[in-house]
Design an enzyme around this catalytic site. Structure first.
Site, PDB file in Angstrom:
ATOM      1  N   ALA A 125      33.954  57.730  18.364  1.00  0.00           N
ATOM      2  CA  ALA A 125      34.299  58.819  19.289  1.00  0.00           C
ATOM      3  C   ALA A 125      35.686  58.683  19.909  1.00  0.00           C
ATOM      4  O   ALA A 125      36.283  59.681  20.303  1.00  0.00           O
ATOM      5  CB  ALA A 125      33.244  58.890  20.400  1.00  0.00           C
TER       6      ALA A 125
ATOM      7  N   LYS B  65      47.614  55.213   8.849  1.00  0.00           N
ATOM      8  CA  LYS B  65      46.554  55.233   7.830  1.00  0.00           C
ATOM      9  C   LYS B  65      46.522  53.894   7.087  1.00  0.00           C
ATOM     10  O   LYS B  65      47.558  53.381   6.678  1.00  0.00           O
ATOM     11  CB  LYS B  65      46.777  56.394   6.860  1.00  0.00           C
ATOM     12  CG  LYS B  65      45.627  56.534   5.872  1.00  0.00           C
ATOM     13  CD  LYS B  65      45.595  57.883   5.199  1.00  0.00           C
ATOM     14  CE  LYS B  65      44.429  57.992   4.219  1.00  0.00           C
ATOM     15  NZ  LYS B  65      43.115  57.918   4.883  1.00  0.00           N
TER      16      LYS B  65
ATOM     17  N   HIS C 247      50.618  60.821   4.460  1.00  0.00           N
ATOM     18  CA  HIS C 247      49.816  60.683   5.686  1.00  0.00           C
ATOM     19  C   HIS C 247      50.631  59.980   6.770  1.00  0.00           C
ATOM     20  O   HIS C 247      51.662  59.376   6.489  1.00  0.00           O
ATOM     21  CB  HIS C 247      48.534  59.879   5.417  1.00  0.00           C
ATOM     22  CG  HIS C 247      47.470  60.670   4.732  1.00  0.00           C
ATOM     23  ND1 HIS C 247      47.396  60.775   3.361  1.00  0.00           N
ATOM     24  CD2 HIS C 247      46.451  61.430   5.227  1.00  0.00           C
ATOM     25  CE1 HIS C 247      46.374  61.558   3.044  1.00  0.00           C
ATOM     26  NE2 HIS C 247      45.786  61.971   4.147  1.00  0.00           N
TER      27      HIS C 247
HETATM   28  P1  NAD Z   1      41.084  55.912  14.157  1.00  0.00           P
HETATM   29  O1  NAD Z   1      41.573  54.527  13.869  1.00  0.00           O
HETATM   30  O2  NAD Z   1      41.830  56.790  15.101  1.00  0.00           O
HETATM   31  O3  NAD Z   1      39.570  55.844  14.682  1.00  0.00           O
HETATM   32  C1  NAD Z   1      38.596  55.010  14.122  1.00  0.00           C
HETATM   33  C2  NAD Z   1      37.459  54.893  15.102  1.00  0.00           C
HETATM   34  O4  NAD Z   1      36.428  54.086  14.515  1.00  0.00           O
HETATM   35  C3  NAD Z   1      37.855  54.204  16.425  1.00  0.00           C
HETATM   36  O5  NAD Z   1      37.214  54.897  17.486  1.00  0.00           O
HETATM   37  C4  NAD Z   1      37.262  52.812  16.273  1.00  0.00           C
HETATM   38  O6  NAD Z   1      36.931  52.220  17.536  1.00  0.00           O
HETATM   39  C5  NAD Z   1      36.000  53.112  15.457  1.00  0.00           C
HETATM   40  N1  NAD Z   1      35.505  51.920  14.750  1.00  0.00           N
HETATM   41  C6  NAD Z   1      36.216  51.079  13.986  1.00  0.00           C
HETATM   42  N2  NAD Z   1      35.433  50.103  13.507  1.00  0.00           N
HETATM   43  C7  NAD Z   1      34.195  50.349  13.991  1.00  0.00           C
HETATM   44  C8  NAD Z   1      32.958  49.698  13.868  1.00  0.00           C
HETATM   45  N3  NAD Z   1      32.830  48.559  13.152  1.00  0.00           N
HETATM   46  N4  NAD Z   1      31.878  50.252  14.473  1.00  0.00           N
HETATM   47  C9  NAD Z   1      31.995  51.392  15.192  1.00  0.00           C
HETATM   48  N5  NAD Z   1      33.165  52.051  15.353  1.00  0.00           N
HETATM   49  C10 NAD Z   1      34.233  51.534  14.760  1.00  0.00           C
HETATM   50  O7  NAD Z   1      40.948  56.612  12.731  1.00  0.00           O
HETATM   51  P2  NAD Z   1      40.859  58.179  12.390  1.00  0.00           P
HETATM   52  O8  NAD Z   1      42.199  58.702  12.084  1.00  0.00           O
HETATM   53  O9  NAD Z   1      40.001  58.844  13.408  1.00  0.00           O
HETATM   54  O10 NAD Z   1      40.070  58.111  11.008  1.00  0.00           O
HETATM   55  C11 NAD Z   1      38.762  57.553  10.923  1.00  0.00           C
HETATM   56  C12 NAD Z   1      38.299  57.588   9.470  1.00  0.00           C
HETATM   57  O11 NAD Z   1      38.179  58.949   9.055  1.00  0.00           O
HETATM   58  C13 NAD Z   1      39.284  56.947   8.487  1.00  0.00           C
HETATM   59  O12 NAD Z   1      38.537  56.326   7.467  1.00  0.00           O
HETATM   60  C14 NAD Z   1      40.062  58.120   7.943  1.00  0.00           C
HETATM   61  O13 NAD Z   1      40.633  57.886   6.691  1.00  0.00           O
HETATM   62  C15 NAD Z   1      38.942  59.145   7.872  1.00  0.00           C
HETATM   63  N6  NAD Z   1      39.359  60.536   7.852  1.00  0.00           N
HETATM   64  C16 NAD Z   1      38.596  61.377   7.102  1.00  0.00           C
HETATM   65  C17 NAD Z   1      38.859  62.716   7.078  1.00  0.00           C
HETATM   66  C18 NAD Z   1      37.947  63.629   6.298  1.00  0.00           C
HETATM   67  O14 NAD Z   1      38.219  64.835   6.209  1.00  0.00           O
HETATM   68  N7  NAD Z   1      36.845  63.112   5.754  1.00  0.00           N
HETATM   69  C19 NAD Z   1      39.942  63.247   7.798  1.00  0.00           C
HETATM   70  C20 NAD Z   1      40.714  62.378   8.573  1.00  0.00           C
HETATM   71  C21 NAD Z   1      40.402  61.025   8.600  1.00  0.00           C
END
Ligand code: NAD
Length: 259
Positions: free
Chosen positions: A10, A154, A150
């Site tokens: 979140a 990333k 990106h």
């Molecule tokens: P971010 O680093 O901003 O956020 C990641 C979140 O995950 C943080 O809140 C972190 O505390 C939490 N987290 C990390 N390890 C954890 C664990 N072991 N247990 C619980 N929570 C944990 O990253 P982001 O930019 O929000 O991206 C998150 C993921 O979503 C990445 O894998 C990214 O590539 C992917 N993503 C996917 C899409 C899509 O359309 N599917 C789009 C954008 C990003």
């Protein structure tokens, strides 16, 4: 009935975008903003979610969510899938950089709960996937290369979306990407049939993908650009809304969109 959503990850960029999108979506609400259990953020107020504090997963599940939306990191997947399976809660997962073992874990969980995995939750990329398969099938001699850009934070490369588009291109020719991928381009000549990837990491680019199909003298470029993360968030909410009505099984965005 209001669909109660627990947002995993979140506090991250996507988690925040999903909480924002939920606040603008009728019939859905964020019931728990979940961060990892050791996080220093637990107990802190959640921006844009009045009277909510960040909680760990166990506390979030006490809110009895109808669906979990998970955009975290690959090392969180096993724990999140285990919790969703035990509690029998459908799950939308957008985390990228998942390996083969993680893909098997998704399959195993999907035997028990409805599960939608999408390396890209935008509607546009689901359509692009279809267009790429059609183009690669129609132009069997074309050299295919995938270029993605990106933001500088990333971690994984090529992006999950680039790999998904590579799969679509290979599938269009009856191949598997694993057999034809050149990986991220470095030194060396291109081999026939190869699909190569070029990756740019810079500043705040949210996500851009181009699939190039080149023949001598002409080329086609199929491109998708995202300028606002809310696109992924809205797609994930659409998926969650659809998933809560499905039986157990593994689904893709294309299933939800009826492509
Ligand atoms: P971010 O680093 O901003 O956020 C990641 C979140 O995950 C943080 O809140 C972190 O505390 C939490 N987290 C990390 N390890 C954890 C664990 N072991 N247990 C619980 N929570 C944990 O990253 P982001 O930019 O929000 O991206 C998150 C993921 O979503 C990445 O894998 C990214 O590539 C992917 N993503 C996917 C899409 C899509 O359309 N599917 C789009 C954008 C990003």
């Amino acid at each position: 009935m209001t669909i109660k959503v627990a947002v995993l990850g979140a506090s991250g960029r996507m988690g925040q975008a999903i909480i924002q999108a939920l606040s603008e979506t009728e019939g859905m609400q964020c019931c728990a903003a979940v961060v990892r259990s050791q996080s220093a953020q637990i107990g802190l107020p959640v921006p844009n979610l009045a009277s909510h504090q960040y909680v760990d997963l166990a506390t979030g599940l006490q809110q009895k969510p109808d669906v979990l939306i998970d955009f975290t990191l690959p090392d969180a997947l096993a724990e999140h899938l285990g919790a969703a399976t035990t509690a029998k809660i459908p799950m939308v997962i957008g985390t990228t950089g998942l390996g083969e073992v993680a893909q098997q874990q998704l399959d195993t969980a999907a035997a028990n709960i409805p599960l939608l995995y999408a390396a890209n939750t935008s509607v546009g990329v689901a359509l692009l996937e279809q267009l790429v398969a059609l183009a690669s099938r129609s132009l069997p001699q074309a050299d295919i290369e995938i270029i993605e850009s990106h933001h500088k934070h990333k971690r994984d490369a090529p992006s999950g979306t680039a790999l998904l588009l590579g799969e679509a291109a290979a599938k269009g020719r009856g191949q598997a990407l694993a057999d034809v991928s050149a990986g991220v381009r470095g030194d060396g000549l291109r081999a026939a049939d190869e699909i190569g990837f070029a990756c740019i990491r810079a500043a705040d680019i949210i996500g851009e993908h181009s699939v190039l199909l080149a023949e001598l003298g002409e080329r086609i470029e199929l491109t998708h650009k995202v300028s606002d993360r809310s696109v992924f968030a809205k797609g994930a909410l659409k998926a969650a809304n659809w998933l809560v009505k499905q039986p157990a099984g593994r689904y893709k965005m294309a299933d939800m969109l009826g492509f």
